[in-house]
Motif scaffolding. Sequence first.
Motif, mmCIF file in Angstrom:
data_model
loop_
_atom_site.group_PDB
_atom_site.id
_atom_site.type_symbol
_atom_site.label_atom_id
_atom_site.label_comp_id
_atom_site.label_asym_id
_atom_site.label_seq_id
_atom_site.Cartn_x
_atom_site.Cartn_y
_atom_site.Cartn_z
ATOM 1 N N HIS A 5 0.844 -1.197 0.000
ATOM 2 C CA HIS A 5 0.000 0.000 0.000
ATOM 3 C C HIS A 5 0.879 1.245 0.000
ATOM 4 O O HIS A 5 1.655 1.475 0.935
ATOM 5 C CB HIS A 5 -0.914 -0.045 1.236
ATOM 6 N N THR A 6 0.751 2.053 -1.046
ATOM 7 C CA THR A 6 1.487 3.303 -1.165
ATOM 8 C C THR A 6 0.539 4.364 -1.706
ATOM 9 O O THR A 6 -0.578 4.064 -2.131
ATOM 10 C CB THR A 6 2.723 3.126 -2.083
ATOM 11 N N SER A 7 0.972 5.614 -1.685
ATOM 12 C CA SER A 7 0.120 6.696 -2.194
ATOM 13 C C SER A 7 0.941 7.970 -2.327
ATOM 14 O O SER A 7 2.105 8.036 -1.929
ATOM 15 C CB SER A 7 -1.062 6.951 -1.240
ATOM 16 N N ALA A 44 -0.953 -1.243 -4.441
ATOM 17 C CA ALA A 44 -2.133 -0.372 -4.398
ATOM 18 C C ALA A 44 -1.668 1.064 -4.195
ATOM 19 O O ALA A 44 -1.033 1.382 -3.176
ATOM 20 C CB ALA A 44 -3.061 -0.791 -3.258
ATOM 21 N N ALA A 46 -2.942 4.808 -3.759
ATOM 22 C CA ALA A 46 -4.194 5.490 -3.398
ATOM 23 C C ALA A 46 -4.153 6.986 -3.691
ATOM 24 O O ALA A 46 -4.238 7.825 -2.807
ATOM 25 C CB ALA A 46 -4.514 5.254 -1.926
ATOM 26 N N VAL A 172 -10.582 -5.118 -0.783
ATOM 27 C CA VAL A 172 -9.696 -3.995 -0.473
ATOM 28 C C VAL A 172 -10.291 -2.755 -1.137
ATOM 29 O O VAL A 172 -10.689 -2.801 -2.303
ATOM 30 C CB VAL A 172 -8.262 -4.229 -0.997
ATOM 31 N N LEU A 174 -9.571 1.330 -2.059
ATOM 32 C CA LEU A 174 -8.623 2.428 -2.178
ATOM 33 C C LEU A 174 -9.412 3.731 -2.213
ATOM 34 O O LEU A 174 -10.376 3.853 -2.984
ATOM 35 C CB LEU A 174 -7.784 2.330 -3.446
ATOM 36 N N TYR A 213 -9.568 -4.412 4.082
ATOM 37 C CA TYR A 213 -8.496 -3.437 4.226
ATOM 38 C C TYR A 213 -8.841 -2.189 3.435
ATOM 39 O O TYR A 213 -9.389 -2.270 2.328
ATOM 40 C CB TYR A 213 -7.152 -4.000 3.736
ATOM 41 N N ALA A 215 -6.995 1.146 1.935
ATOM 42 C CA ALA A 215 -5.736 1.816 1.608
ATOM 43 C C ALA A 215 -6.039 3.279 1.304
ATOM 44 O O ALA A 215 -6.628 3.595 0.264
ATOM 45 C CB ALA A 215 -5.075 1.143 0.406
ATOM 46 N N SER A 232 -0.560 5.351 4.088
ATOM 47 C CA SER A 232 0.848 5.013 3.880
ATOM 48 C C SER A 232 1.726 6.256 3.898
ATOM 49 O O SER A 232 2.925 6.179 4.182
ATOM 50 C CB SER A 232 1.032 4.298 2.543
ATOM 51 N N TRP A 250 3.018 0.189 3.483
ATOM 52 C CA TRP A 250 2.477 -0.904 4.296
ATOM 53 C C TRP A 250 2.479 -2.192 3.475
ATOM 54 O O TRP A 250 1.978 -2.220 2.350
ATOM 55 C CB TRP A 250 1.053 -0.600 4.741
#
Length: 388
Positions: A5-7, A44, A46, A172, A174, A213, A215, A232, A250
């Motif tokens: 999980h990043t953004s 993912a 976001a 999941v 986002l 989850y 994200a 994240s 994450w």
Amino acid sequence: MKILHTSDWHLGRTFHTHSTLEHLAVVLDALVALVRQHGVDVVAVAGDVFDSAMPSKESYALLTGTLRRLKDAGASVVMTSGNHDSATRLGFQSEWAALAGIHVVTRPEQYREPITITDEHGPVHFYGIPYLEPALIRHLHPGVLLKTHEQVLNYAMTQIRDDLARRGGRSVVLSHCFAAGIAPAAESSDVERDITAGGLDVVPLGVFDGCDYVALGHIHGRATLTERVRYSGAPLHYSFSEAGKPRGAWLVELGPEGLGAVEWVDLPVPRRLVVLTGELAELLDDASLVEHEGDWVKAILTDQVRPLDAMRALQARFAHAVALEHRPSIRVDPVGTSYAERIGSATTDPEIIAGFLAFVRNGVGPTDFESALVAELLTEKSARAANS
């Protein structure tokens, strides 16, 4: 299934007029390495992939290369647009990208159809919610009250929960928003409902009930709102207010029954941020500050009088000094009279000049050198006037 999980990549953003693309490229290369190291199945992202609605060709090149390397590392990608992105530009040719496992969700209705990725335990449904500006989408849903971001996301999540109930399996979501543990709008006061961050009004955590989850993107620091709802943060520091905060992502595991282990994985910081406080001479001479000579530097100068050409002097030692603030360590409060009253009571030119300097320098009057200089200049002026 392993999910990274990043953004908030913010491709194209500048840091005090300096491009961040080179540093971001280093960080995204490390993110690809994490995918390989941990056997990540899905990345993912976001929202806020780009920093502006009109990204540069260099920003597009970095995004394209990163997505290709993520795919080569064995991961699928699910990416949504944020409030900084142009949904149209980010989503260009997304239909073809999806054939390669790069799923870019930008159209307002796309959250209704999940991206389903299967592992040995069955399907995982990824519901990407692009940033949905209430004013721009409410015409798509006549008769539905969609004035706030909370109302929009609540409406979207209601449909997502209904769809998930029909499909079954793990899920999941986002979303790019400002989420917090507050009461829903129906239970909160006008003051609570007026809270915003970056133009996005607050969304209660309860809106995201019903999935394994969530994200989140938009906040640049990592945050755990609940075990299953997290930010994240951005992979790079974009502000001195973020100095010292960890950068990473994450690593989320979904087991056969839903959410399993969640682990924070660090990303490198190509150039640290530091805020240095002190008088200019101290910052230039302090041997202990040698470790910061390669950092981004913001200096808070505590000199009573603002030093001349301070930034040039700082950059002679700290090549990446980019911000400067003058904050005298001692503030001399003027007497109860106003500036006009103090100047009005002055009887000589030196007194008027001294009163002005004290006014603009937080009560600090002229130094002995300045008083002597003023006297010399006034004497020269009087001499010229006498000879004219």
